[in-house]
Design a protein around this motif. Structure first.
Motif, PDB file in Angstrom:
ATOM      1  N   ARG A 139       0.840  -1.208   0.000  1.00 10.65           N
ATOM      2  CA  ARG A 139       0.000   0.000   0.000  1.00 10.65           C
ATOM      3  C   ARG A 139       0.876   1.260   0.000  1.00 10.65           C
ATOM      4  NH1 ARG A 139      -5.337   1.860  -0.929  1.00 10.65           N
ATOM      5  NH2 ARG A 139      -5.176   3.992  -0.246  1.00 10.65           N
ATOM      6  N   THR A 140       1.946   1.222   0.808  1.00  7.82           N
ATOM      7  CA  THR A 140       2.837   2.390   0.862  1.00  7.82           C
ATOM      8  C   THR A 140       3.484   2.635  -0.499  1.00  7.82           C
ATOM      9  OG1 THR A 140       3.309   1.725   3.116  1.00  7.82           O
ATOM     10  CG2 THR A 140       4.739   3.404   2.193  1.00  7.82           C
ATOM     11  N   CYS A 142       2.274   1.800  -3.406  1.00  2.10           N
ATOM     12  CA  CYS A 142       1.224   2.317  -4.308  1.00  2.10           C
ATOM     13  C   CYS A 142       1.004   3.803  -4.057  1.00  2.10           C
ATOM     14  CB  CYS A 142      -0.096   1.584  -4.088  1.00  2.10           C
ATOM     15  SG  CYS A 142      -0.076  -0.112  -4.627  1.00  2.10           S
ATOM     16  N   GLU A 143       0.943   4.182  -2.774  1.00  2.00           N
ATOM     17  CA  GLU A 143       0.688   5.602  -2.454  1.00  2.00           C
ATOM     18  C   GLU A 143       1.815   6.474  -2.972  1.00  2.00           C
ATOM     19  OE1 GLU A 143       0.026   5.655   1.775  1.00  2.00           O
ATOM     20  OE2 GLU A 143      -1.970   4.753   1.551  1.00  2.00           O
ATOM     21  N   ARG A 144       3.047   6.008  -2.763  1.00  2.00           N
ATOM     22  CA  ARG A 144       4.202   6.809  -3.200  1.00  2.00           C
ATOM     23  C   ARG A 144       4.176   7.004  -4.718  1.00  2.00           C
ATOM     24  NH1 ARG A 144       7.919   3.889  -0.777  1.00  2.00           N
ATOM     25  NH2 ARG A 144       8.446   2.789  -2.678  1.00  2.00           N
ATOM     26  N   ALA A 146       1.612   6.535  -6.848  1.00  2.10           N
ATOM     27  CA  ALA A 146       0.409   7.251  -7.301  1.00  2.10           C
ATOM     28  C   ALA A 146       0.575   8.749  -7.071  1.00  2.10           C
ATOM     29  CB  ALA A 146      -0.823   6.730  -6.560  1.00  2.10           C
ATOM     30  N   ASP A 147       1.044   9.135  -5.871  1.00  2.82           N
ATOM     31  CA  ASP A 147       1.210  10.563  -5.585  1.00  2.82           C
ATOM     32  C   ASP A 147       2.205  11.194  -6.545  1.00  2.82           C
ATOM     33  OD1 ASP A 147      -0.659  10.946  -3.604  1.00  2.82           O
ATOM     34  OD2 ASP A 147       0.685  10.281  -2.002  1.00  2.82           O
ATOM     35  N   ALA A 376      -5.806   0.665  -4.924  1.00  7.50           N
ATOM     36  CA  ALA A 376      -5.106   1.856  -4.432  1.00  7.50           C
ATOM     37  C   ALA A 376      -5.021   2.907  -5.533  1.00  7.50           C
ATOM     38  CB  ALA A 376      -3.707   1.474  -3.937  1.00  7.50           C
ATOM     39  N   GLN A 379      -8.512   4.559  -6.013  1.00  5.74           N
ATOM     40  CA  GLN A 379      -8.949   5.311  -4.826  1.00  5.74           C
ATOM     41  C   GLN A 379      -8.125   6.577  -4.620  1.00  5.74           C
ATOM     42  OE1 GLN A 379     -11.630   3.914  -2.654  1.00  5.74           O
ATOM     43  NE2 GLN A 379     -11.642   6.148  -2.629  1.00  5.74           N
ATOM     44  N   ILE A 380      -6.809   6.449  -4.757  1.00  7.99           N
ATOM     45  CA  ILE A 380      -5.940   7.607  -4.503  1.00  7.99           C
ATOM     46  C   ILE A 380      -6.205   8.701  -5.538  1.00  7.99           C
ATOM     47  CG2 ILE A 380      -3.524   8.392  -4.447  1.00  7.99           C
ATOM     48  CD1 ILE A 380      -2.888   5.509  -3.310  1.00  7.99           C
ATOM     49  N   ASP A 383      -9.434  10.448  -4.666  1.00  9.72           N
ATOM     50  CA  ASP A 383      -9.282  11.269  -3.455  1.00  9.72           C
ATOM     51  C   ASP A 383      -8.513  12.549  -3.768  1.00  9.72           C
ATOM     52  OD1 ASP A 383     -10.591   9.386  -2.002  1.00  9.72           O
ATOM     53  OD2 ASP A 383      -8.815   8.531  -1.037  1.00  9.72           O
ATOM     54  N   ARG A 384      -7.486  12.422  -4.589  1.00 10.63           N
ATOM     55  CA  ARG A 384      -6.644  13.604  -4.860  1.00 10.63           C
ATOM     56  C   ARG A 384      -7.320  14.602  -5.792  1.00 10.63           C
ATOM     57  NH1 ARG A 384      -0.776  13.562  -5.180  1.00 10.63           N
ATOM     58  NH2 ARG A 384      -1.207  15.674  -5.904  1.00 10.63           N
TER      59      ARG A 384
END
Ligand code: HEM
Length: 417
Positions: A139-140, A142-144, A146-147, A376, A379-380, A383-384
């Motif tokens: 998940r971390t 993916c977040e990195r 994606a951001d 992820a 969703q990310i 959200d963004r």
């Protein structure tokens, strides 16, 4: 048997004598007419031929297309009658050296193509290695990623979510999880894109890619680390370097194609279908609902290549010869009217064929990783960019003209920068 409005191939005499059923007007699963509306073609094939239809693939090469859910399962669950080994094909002598499907069909030294004990040995290594992926680490990562990708276009107010997001994210996550250094990951992702697109640089890119992977494998043999690649290298089944490289390349290709398509097809639904578009502002259908619906209605892998009859067999209404080529339509099996008895399917039901079936079915660890990455990613993004909208109406978005993969050409969106 003529099917008005669909493109029928003309079978060369050397093929016609071997495939009499195909000589009577089999239709082409390639070209503009097919790609305009594959679902309509499957419906008509089923009406005329039943569960299994004679069809022609690129170059008017005969194959049998398995359409119905029951026969789909039957073929994939019976490797003794329908082998994965393309050496069994009765038509290699008629195939020209430049036939475009050769790279897809020719057996390589990976679990994807292997059978029996060797297949099981390879899958055990992959399942054990992939099974150790930590969900929080995943998940971390993916977040990195994606951001980082969203930062690249967030200020512009518009983007193409396929080329700028869905096609980039899964591989970047996968290389990070494997434990490849960031500089290598970037180069590997770029080279893979060149290999997947074919073209003049593909061979050189493939050599560069293998050299980079080889260097990483050698480094892990000398010093193990806490990453997935180290676990694959040190697995007790003892894969040799060449075997490992083949498996890694196959995994990259699957992660890239299947997961990118899943993200793109889910975003299309979330942004373009009113049942989902409302959710972004608090409606009732979730990202999970959209992802589940995609696996039924627009599965990333649309058609499975290659199973070959081990001996003559009756399937559906036809008698197949020994060594005939079968293709299996996931899209058609999922929409088989005998399993779709009500107008609305419960998409959360997981009896779809999107992950295949039988001994070559996508390993559970692969399914879980693919799902976590896609979930992820969608969703990310939502959200963004909460006011994100399609810049092109959903019915004008174009699908790629591919029998194998269900994916969009592009997905243009606008949002407040
Ligand atoms: C992202 C992580 C994934 C990994 C690491 C992965 C890995 C694999 C591997 C190693 C195989 C070959 C198994 C064998 O031959 O025994 C396979 C098969 C398959 N995978 Fe996945 N997969 C992933 C995601 C997906 C996704 C997202 C989909 C589609 C929704 C998918 C669909 C399939 C299908 C349809 C097959 C069967 C191919 C056949 O029978 O010809 N995979 N996967």
């Amino acid at each position: 048997m003529a099917m008005i409005g669909l493109s029928e191939g003309s079978l060369a005499p050397e093929w016609a004598s071997r495939y009499p059923a195909h000589a009577r007007g089999a239709i082409r699963l390639y070209g503009e007419e097919f790609h305009r509306d594959p679902a309509a073609v499957y419906w008509r094939l089923r009406t005329v031929h039943g569960p299994v239809a004679p069809v022609l693939v690129d170059g008017d090469v005969p194959a049998w297309l398995v359409l119905d859910y029951r026969e789909f399962g039957q073929v994939l669950a019976s490797p003794a009658y329908y082998t994965r080994d393309s050496n069994a094909w009765n038509s290699w002598d008629l195939i020209p050296a430049d036939w475009p499907l050769i790279p897809m069909i020719t057996a390589r030294d990976t679990a994807w193509f292997l059978t029996g004990d060797e297949h099981d040995r390879r899958v055990a290594v992959l399942a054990d290695g992939l099974g150790t992926v930590d969900p929080f680490e995943l998940r971390t990562a993916c977040e990195r990623v994606a951001d980082d990708l969203i930062d690249g276009f967030a200020g512009h107010g518009r983007a193409d979510l396929i080329s700028q997001y869905a096609e980039l994210l899964p591989l970047r996550v996968a290389t990070a999880l494997l434990g490849l250094p960031p500089a290598d990951s970037t180069a590997i992702v770029a080279d893979l894109a060149i290999v997947v697109n074919g073209g003049p640089d593909a061979v050189t890119a493939n050599i560069r890619l293998r050299d980079r992977l080889q260097a990483q494998v050698t480094a892990r043999r000398e010093h193990q680390r806490f990453d997935v690649l180290s676990r694959l290298v040190t697995h007790p089944a003892g894969l040799r370097d060449g075997e490992l490289l083949e498996e890694l390349q196959t995994i990259f290709a699957i992660v890239h194609q299947a997961t990118s398509a899943w993200i793109g097809n889910t975003l299309r639904l979330m942004l373009g279908d009113p049942r989902f578009a409302a959710t972004i502002l608090g409606g009732r259908r979730s990202v999970g609902d959209a992802m589940a619906e995609v696996l039924w209605e627009d599965p990333p892998g649309a058609t499975l290549t290659g199973r070959w009859t081990v001996g003559p067999r009756t399937l559906g209404r036809y008698r197949l010869g020994a060594g005939d080529l079968l293709l299996l339509s996931i899209t058609a099996a999922n929409t088989d009217p005998t399993i779709r008895t009500t107008a609305e399917v419960h998409h959360r039901n997981q009896a779809h064929m999107a992950y295949g079936h039988g001994e070559h079915r996508c390993p559970l660890a692969g399914q879980e990783i693919g799902e976590a990455i896609a979930q992820a990613a969608v969703q990310i993004l939502l959200d963004r960019l909460p006011d994100i909208e399609l810049a092109t109406p959903i019915d004008r978005l174009a699908w790629r003209p591919s029998l194998w993969l269900r994916s969009l050409v592009d997905l243009p969106v606008v949002f407040t920068p």
